[in-house]
Design a protein around this motif. Structure first.
Motif, PDB file in Angstrom:
ATOM      1  N   LYS A 206       2.275  11.951   3.988  1.00 12.62           N
ATOM      2  CA  LYS A 206       2.789  10.567   4.021  1.00 12.62           C
ATOM      3  C   LYS A 206       4.311  10.556   4.017  1.00 12.62           C
ATOM      4  O   LYS A 206       4.929   9.521   3.767  1.00 12.62           O
ATOM      5  CB  LYS A 206       2.266   9.792   2.804  1.00 12.62           C
ATOM      6  CG  LYS A 206       0.794   9.475   2.901  1.00 12.62           C
ATOM      7  CD  LYS A 206       0.343   8.643   1.714  1.00 12.62           C
ATOM      8  CE  LYS A 206      -1.136   8.364   1.796  1.00 12.62           C
ATOM      9  NZ  LYS A 206      -1.733   8.095   0.494  1.00 12.62           N
TER      10      LYS A 206
ATOM     11  N   ARG B 206       2.132   4.272  -3.629  1.00  8.84           N
ATOM     12  CA  ARG B 206       1.751   5.694  -3.653  1.00  8.84           C
ATOM     13  C   ARG B 206       2.926   6.589  -4.001  1.00  8.84           C
ATOM     14  O   ARG B 206       2.770   7.796  -4.142  1.00  8.84           O
ATOM     15  CB  ARG B 206       1.189   6.132  -2.287  1.00  8.84           C
ATOM     16  CG  ARG B 206       0.035   5.281  -1.800  1.00  8.84           C
ATOM     17  CD  ARG B 206      -1.203   5.435  -2.642  1.00  8.84           C
ATOM     18  NE  ARG B 206      -2.145   4.357  -2.406  1.00  8.84           N
ATOM     19  CZ  ARG B 206      -3.196   4.107  -3.184  1.00  8.84           C
ATOM     20  NH1 ARG B 206      -3.446   4.833  -4.257  1.00  8.84           N
ATOM     21  NH2 ARG B 206      -4.013   3.112  -2.920  1.00  8.84           N
ATOM     22  N   LYS B 207       4.139   6.000  -4.099  1.00 10.02           N
ATOM     23  CA  LYS B 207       5.319   6.838  -4.326  1.00 10.02           C
ATOM     24  C   LYS B 207       5.396   7.327  -5.759  1.00 10.02           C
ATOM     25  O   LYS B 207       4.781   6.778  -6.669  1.00 10.02           O
ATOM     26  CB  LYS B 207       6.580   6.055  -3.945  1.00 10.02           C
ATOM     27  CG  LYS B 207       6.615   5.790  -2.443  1.00 10.02           C
ATOM     28  CD  LYS B 207       7.933   5.218  -2.004  1.00 10.02           C
ATOM     29  CE  LYS B 207       7.888   4.979  -0.492  1.00 10.02           C
ATOM     30  NZ  LYS B 207       8.846   3.972  -0.079  1.00 10.02           N
TER      31      LYS B 207
ATOM     32  N   GLU C 129       0.814  -1.228   0.000  1.00 11.12           N
ATOM     33  CA  GLU C 129       0.000   0.000   0.000  1.00 11.12           C
ATOM     34  C   GLU C 129       0.850   1.282   0.000  1.00 11.12           C
ATOM     35  O   GLU C 129       0.586   2.198  -0.778  1.00 11.12           O
ATOM     36  CB  GLU C 129      -0.948  -0.027   1.198  1.00 11.12           C
ATOM     37  CG  GLU C 129      -1.935   1.110   1.265  1.00 11.12           C
ATOM     38  CD  GLU C 129      -2.904   1.182   0.089  1.00 11.12           C
ATOM     39  OE1 GLU C 129      -3.390   0.127  -0.364  1.00 11.12           O
ATOM     40  OE2 GLU C 129      -3.162   2.304  -0.384  1.00 11.12           O
ATOM     41  N   SER C 130       1.875   1.321   0.852  1.00  5.27           N
ATOM     42  CA  SER C 130       2.607   2.595   0.896  1.00  5.27           C
ATOM     43  C   SER C 130       3.547   2.728  -0.308  1.00  5.27           C
ATOM     44  O   SER C 130       3.722   3.820  -0.839  1.00  5.27           O
ATOM     45  CB  SER C 130       3.329   2.786   2.226  1.00  5.27           C
ATOM     46  OG  SER C 130       4.246   1.757   2.390  1.00  5.27           O
TER      47      SER C 130
END
Ligand code: DC
Length: 233
Positions: free
Chosen positions: A170, A97-98, A93-94
């Protein structure tokens, strides 16, 4: 709003708040929320790790060969009440998003076979109705018969500022110019690709949220759902 469950399709440009609205609608209605962009992002991450895509292009035939090696799942985390996406068993998930993934995702999402596989999975996820699905082709290709279709938009600077703020929160190191270039180029790629380009479905309702706060846009959407369910009887 008990009773009949419908399918809600939300499409629109990058960074105009589709996920935020879709998530809050799903919570209010007790529907399933599906972020189809996360699926294209996760496949992109897979391809990046396998060196099948970079700034010089994509190895389309090898990606197609490898499609059966990719498994995607949204798994609910009861602690955070979120459903992060898992790629072959790993919570990505993280990572998806990059900026590096955002910069390659248009090349992957333009591949016909990738889209075909994603659409099949998405149609299965929504088969029982009671779903809020957001993306670029939900009201046109995935669920052309969705009872409610929203097409979201907002002016470019508002979208860029929102996305920048979200990424900084984030702790993603990015400049406003980088975000603007990425949003602009994804809009262009999404609307100009040959396979299922982003277009407004004929029966979609346009929701411009430039001057709406989150509560206002949720209220508008909930009223539309209520009306729709009333009409359907
Ligand atoms: O919603 P998002 O910005 O996370 O989506 C990432 C990319 O995936 C977007 O630039 C286009 C692609 N996408 C798509 O082609 N079709 C969808 N249904 C959802 C996303």
């Amino acid at each position: 709003m008990a009773g009949r469950k419908i399918t809600i399709a939300i499409d629109g440009y990058s960074s105009c708040g589709k996920s935020t609205l879709a998530k809050s609608l799903a919570i209010s209605l007790d529907y399933t929320y599906v972020d189809t962009g996360a699926m294209y992002r996760a496949i992109t991450l897979f391809c990046m790790r396998q060196n099948l895509v970079n700034n010089n292009g994509v190895d389309e035939s090898r990606i197609i060969e490898k499609l059966n090696d990719i498994s995607l799942a949204f798994i609910q985390d009861p602690e955070t009440n979120t459903s992060p996406i898992f790629l072959n068993g790993e919570n990505v998930e993280s990572q998806i998003r990059k900026m590096d993934v955002s910069n390659q995702v248009s090349q992957i999402s333009a591949i016909r076979e990738v889209r075909k596989k994603m659409v099949q999975i998405q149609q299965k996820m929504g088969i029982a109705k009671g779903v809020v699905m957001e993306g670029r082709d939900i009201g046109t290709i995935v669920f052309p018969d969705a009872e409610l279709k929203l097409f979201m938009t907002a002016d470019m600077e508002t979208r860029v500022k929102r996305r920048y703020k979200e990424m900084r929160e984030k702790k993603i190191d990015v400049s406003m110019d980088e975000v603007r270039d990425n949003v602009n180029s994804r809009d262009y790629e999404d609307t100009h690709r040959q396979e299922s380009p982003l277009i407004q479905a004929d029966d979609a309702i346009v929701l411009d949220n430039t001057n709406l706060d989150l509560e206002q846009q949720l209220q508008i959407a909930l009223e539309l759902v209520e009306k729709k369910i009333e009409i359907l009887g």
